[in-house]
Design a protein around this motif. Structure first.
Motif, PDB file in Angstrom:
ATOM      1  N   LEU A  99     -26.409  41.852  37.939  1.00 17.83           N
ATOM      2  CA  LEU A  99     -25.960  43.177  37.489  1.00 17.83           C
ATOM      3  C   LEU A  99     -25.789  44.122  38.664  1.00 17.83           C
ATOM      4  N   TRP A 157     -21.168  40.416  39.268  1.00 16.32           N
ATOM      5  CA  TRP A 157     -21.426  40.623  37.831  1.00 16.32           C
ATOM      6  C   TRP A 157     -20.276  39.986  37.067  1.00 16.32           C
ATOM      7  N   CYS A 208     -20.280  37.970  34.359  1.00 17.74           N
ATOM      8  CA  CYS A 208     -20.426  37.718  32.918  1.00 17.74           C
ATOM      9  C   CYS A 208     -20.087  36.273  32.560  1.00 17.74           C
ATOM     10  N   GLU A 215     -20.558  48.571  34.140  1.00 14.66           N
ATOM     11  CA  GLU A 215     -21.112  47.241  33.960  1.00 14.66           C
ATOM     12  C   GLU A 215     -22.218  47.353  32.913  1.00 14.66           C
ATOM     13  N   GLU A 235     -25.091  45.550  30.062  1.00 11.64           N
ATOM     14  CA  GLU A 235     -25.891  44.495  29.460  1.00 11.64           C
ATOM     15  C   GLU A 235     -26.383  45.008  28.120  1.00 11.64           C
ATOM     16  N   ARG A 264     -27.044  38.436  23.236  1.00 15.89           N
ATOM     17  CA  ARG A 264     -27.095  39.096  24.544  1.00 15.89           C
ATOM     18  C   ARG A 264     -25.685  39.100  25.119  1.00 15.89           C
ATOM     19  N   SER A 265     -25.195  40.278  25.480  1.00 17.83           N
ATOM     20  CA  SER A 265     -23.815  40.424  25.939  1.00 17.83           C
ATOM     21  C   SER A 265     -23.781  41.029  27.333  1.00 17.83           C
ATOM     22  N   CYS A 266     -22.815  40.580  28.097  1.00 17.68           N
ATOM     23  CA  CYS A 266     -22.505  41.131  29.410  1.00 17.68           C
ATOM     24  C   CYS A 266     -21.126  41.761  29.324  1.00 17.68           C
ATOM     25  N   ILE A 283     -16.670  42.801  26.562  1.00 16.55           N
ATOM     26  CA  ILE A 283     -17.936  42.100  26.610  1.00 16.55           C
ATOM     27  C   ILE A 283     -17.754  40.601  26.439  1.00 16.55           C
ATOM     28  N   TRP A 315     -29.171  39.500  36.829  1.00 17.91           N
ATOM     29  CA  TRP A 315     -29.079  39.196  35.406  1.00 17.91           C
ATOM     30  C   TRP A 315     -30.298  38.385  34.960  1.00 17.91           C
TER      31      TRP A 315
END
Length: 504
Positions: free
Chosen positions: A3, A202, A204, A276, A278, A294-296, A308, A371
């Motif tokens: 992150l 980051w 994802c 960015e 989370e 859980r989403s990035c 996302i 992360w």
């Protein structure tokens, strides 16, 4: 994955509004067999600026092009779209993408970027060249933007960002969202949605790019009800907001249900205005099946919708086990007038990244948060503070793709020691139970002097390593050093007790 703020002066940002349409256009010319360039500074604030560049080919048709120029005052490109960018010192080279490679005689194309500057001088380049041929077409001489001075945005223009200043020593626990940062389009001039390519820090899990969600099939829509929207301020990573998820609804063809309390939406605004994200959420379907989500996410500067990448953990034995193997992309938006958060999730299995693309770049020198759980060796030194945390009833997802997930919502608590205050309700311990059980607790502390601190205490029993985010200009900035160890949770009335130590 890792992150990965913004803290320029308000006066500079307000003044930048006067530059939209006033700084205007700098045009370098091109010989009749060359090219013409229009370089427009669309917004400018203390430490950063946005620019749009249009190039017209006045020579023979091209199938592939590069536009070059030199910055003379240390400017750096931090983010770009509709082109490929490399920079070596002050020398910038912008190349075509696959969709705008062809540039016939008299044809034009455009691209844009965000950049950094020293706040003193941001002169417009004058040495544009297309495939090595100087751009000398046109008659409008280049102009140089003024240094921002306080002003009022014109009524007919969209104001540029108002970067947040660090909160005072008594910040509120609920604040409105940061103002809109400089625009970075996620669409091409034709209006087609673009693939967003995240910064390598980051990704994802989508280093090749996050495809537009609507290229896939809608799985569900959800509306989450928010509790407090907490503004930590500018931390070591950026400007941090924490949105407390307190419930909600899910509707779709294959899944319907509710969102439970205990989720958090962790929003980070970088120094260049990009976002960015989370997010952790607890879902429960109408037949009672619990699902961990859980989403990035990422968003270019100026975009209020975050793209996302959701990751689901549903019970392997449930009717929703199909969520564990799909490929998903979605959108997340926040409505502060209704205090809600909207999600739309699409199955994009089989959809490959394609042009057009928007490449995101973090500001140079930006710190990045991991992360994954941090690890750390060493022994415990002096105790820093102790917290007693009260807990709600656990939600057991059961055996899923990563093991047995058990979620224990955090309902409150107190802290004593160098950090004295309270544990705010919200968040949870999203623990994974197996041969090696792993804790992953996320929550927020509010100190007696009203500072907010985001906590993540993570790792295996006996090896917990906490990380903290506190206001970088505040009295608890020492916590941002990531040099701490944590005890295992011990029994306490209504929950657990944990002590944090210096690491030696």
């Amino acid at each position: 994955m890792r992150l990965v703020h913004r803290r320029p002066l308000l006066a500079g940002a307000l003044a930048a509004a006067t530059l939209v349409g006033v700084v205007g256009v700098a045009t370098a010319a091109s010989a009749a067999t060359g090219c013409r360039v229009t370089y427009t500074i669309s917004s400018q604030w203390n430490g950063g600026f946005g620019a749009n560049v249009a190039v017209t080919n006045l020579g023979d048709p091209l199938n592939g092009w590069q536009l070059t120029w030199s910055f003379t005052a240390g400017q750096q490109v931090t983010q770009y779209w509709n082109g490929t960018v490399t920079q070596n010192g002050g020398r910038v080279t912008v190349g075509n993408t696959t969709w705008n490679a062809a540039l016939g005689t008299g044809a034009s194309t455009s691209f844009g970027f965000n950049g950094s500057w020293n706040g003193v001088s941001n002169p417009v380049p004058t040495d544009f060249a297309l495939n090595g041929t100087p751009c000398t077409g046109g008659t409008t001489p280049p102009t140089t933007p003024n240094t921002p001075t306080p002003g009022t945005p014109p009524p007919t223009t969209t104001p540029p960002p108002t970067p947040a200043t660090p909160p005072p020593t008594t910040p509120p626990t609920t604040t409105p969202p940061p103002s809109t940062p400089p625009p970075t389009p996620s669409t091409t001039p034709s209006g087609a949605e673009a693939t967003i390519v995240p910064d390598p820090s980051w990704t994802c899990g989508r280093s090749a790019g996050i495809v537009p969600p609507t290229r896939g099939r809608l799985v569900f829509r959800a509306t989450a009800q928010l509790g407090a929207i907490r503004d930590v301020g500018v931390t070591q990573y950026g400007h941090r907001r924490i949105l407390d998820i307190r419930g909600g609804t899910i509707t779709g063809d294959r899944i319907n249900g509710t969102i439970l309390t205990g989720g958090l939406d962790l929003e980070l605004t970088l120094g260049n205005g990009a976002t960015e994200l989370e997010q952790v959420a607890i879902l429960r379907t109408n037949d009672g099946t619990p699902i961990y989500l859980r989403s990035c996410g990422v968003a270019p500067a100026g975009e209020s919708t975050v793209r996302i990448v959701p990751d689901f953990e549903a019970p392997n034995s449930s009717a929703y086990a199909w969520l564990n193997t799909g490929t998903y992309v979605g959108t997340r938006t926040v409505d502060t007038t209704t205090n809600t958060l909207a999600l739309a999730v699409y199955d994009v299995s089989g959809v490959s990244p394609a042009d057009p693309r928007v490449q995101l770049r973090d500001p140079a020198g930006a710190a990045h948060q991991s992360w994954d759980c941090l690890t750390g060796s060493g022994t415990r030194g002096a105790a820093v503070f102790t917290e007693t945390v009260t807990l709600g009833g656990s939600v057991s997802v059961g055996a899923s793709k990563r093991g047995t997930r058990n979620i224990i919502p955090i309902t409150g608590g107190t802290t004593t020691g160098r950090v004295a205050g309270s544990v705010l309700p919200g968040g949870a311990d999203y623990q994974l139970i197996g041969a090696t059980s792993t804790l992953d607790a996320r929550y927020v502390l509010s100190t007696h002097d009203r500072e907010l601190i985001l906590v993540r205490n993570c790792g295996a029993f006996g090896r917990l390593v906490p990380t903290f985010e506190a206001r970088a200009a505040g009295p608890y900035a020492f916590l941002n050093a990531n040099t701490w160890l944590s005890s295992d949770p011990g029994s306490a009335p209504g929950g657990v007790s944990i002590t944090f130590y210096e690491r030696r």
